[in-house]
Design a protein around this motif. Sequence first.
Motif: not given
Length: 156
Positions: A19-30
Amino acid sequence: MKTIYDVPIILRREIEALMVKPFIDAFEKELGHEKTYEIVKKVIFDIAFKEGQEYAALFGRNDLQAIRMQMEPWSSNGALNLAWSGDGKKHLCEDVLECQYVAMYERIGMKDLGAVLSCGRDEPFYKGMNSKIKMTRTRTLMEDGKCCDFVFDLEE
């Protein structure tokens, strides 16, 4: 099933990670890797600390024997192979000899995050359980150690 505590911990960690991995990936891009992981570690710390408080309340105790009790759900379904030593009153050692959490994070392609999402919970969890418990650990299986070598001391 009555509460989240009825779900095996290893299954909860897998659901949380996916669940959290896509959020971490998105925040990492930003925000970049460092800032993102700094935030993730802080959130995990806060969650684990609160969870430690909840387990102490659930068990009605927060001594070193509560650690042994707490490891039962973490070890369920063969998730951990543990070796214990120490007097269990002021000093307790726990070696994790086999860890299915490592295998689970490898299977879902997230071993690098396993150390943050699972192993990173340990110290704040025990501080939440009892601020007088000092936990030390020099290595983990998640980071390719030969075992996870927990030492717990109950300070006066």
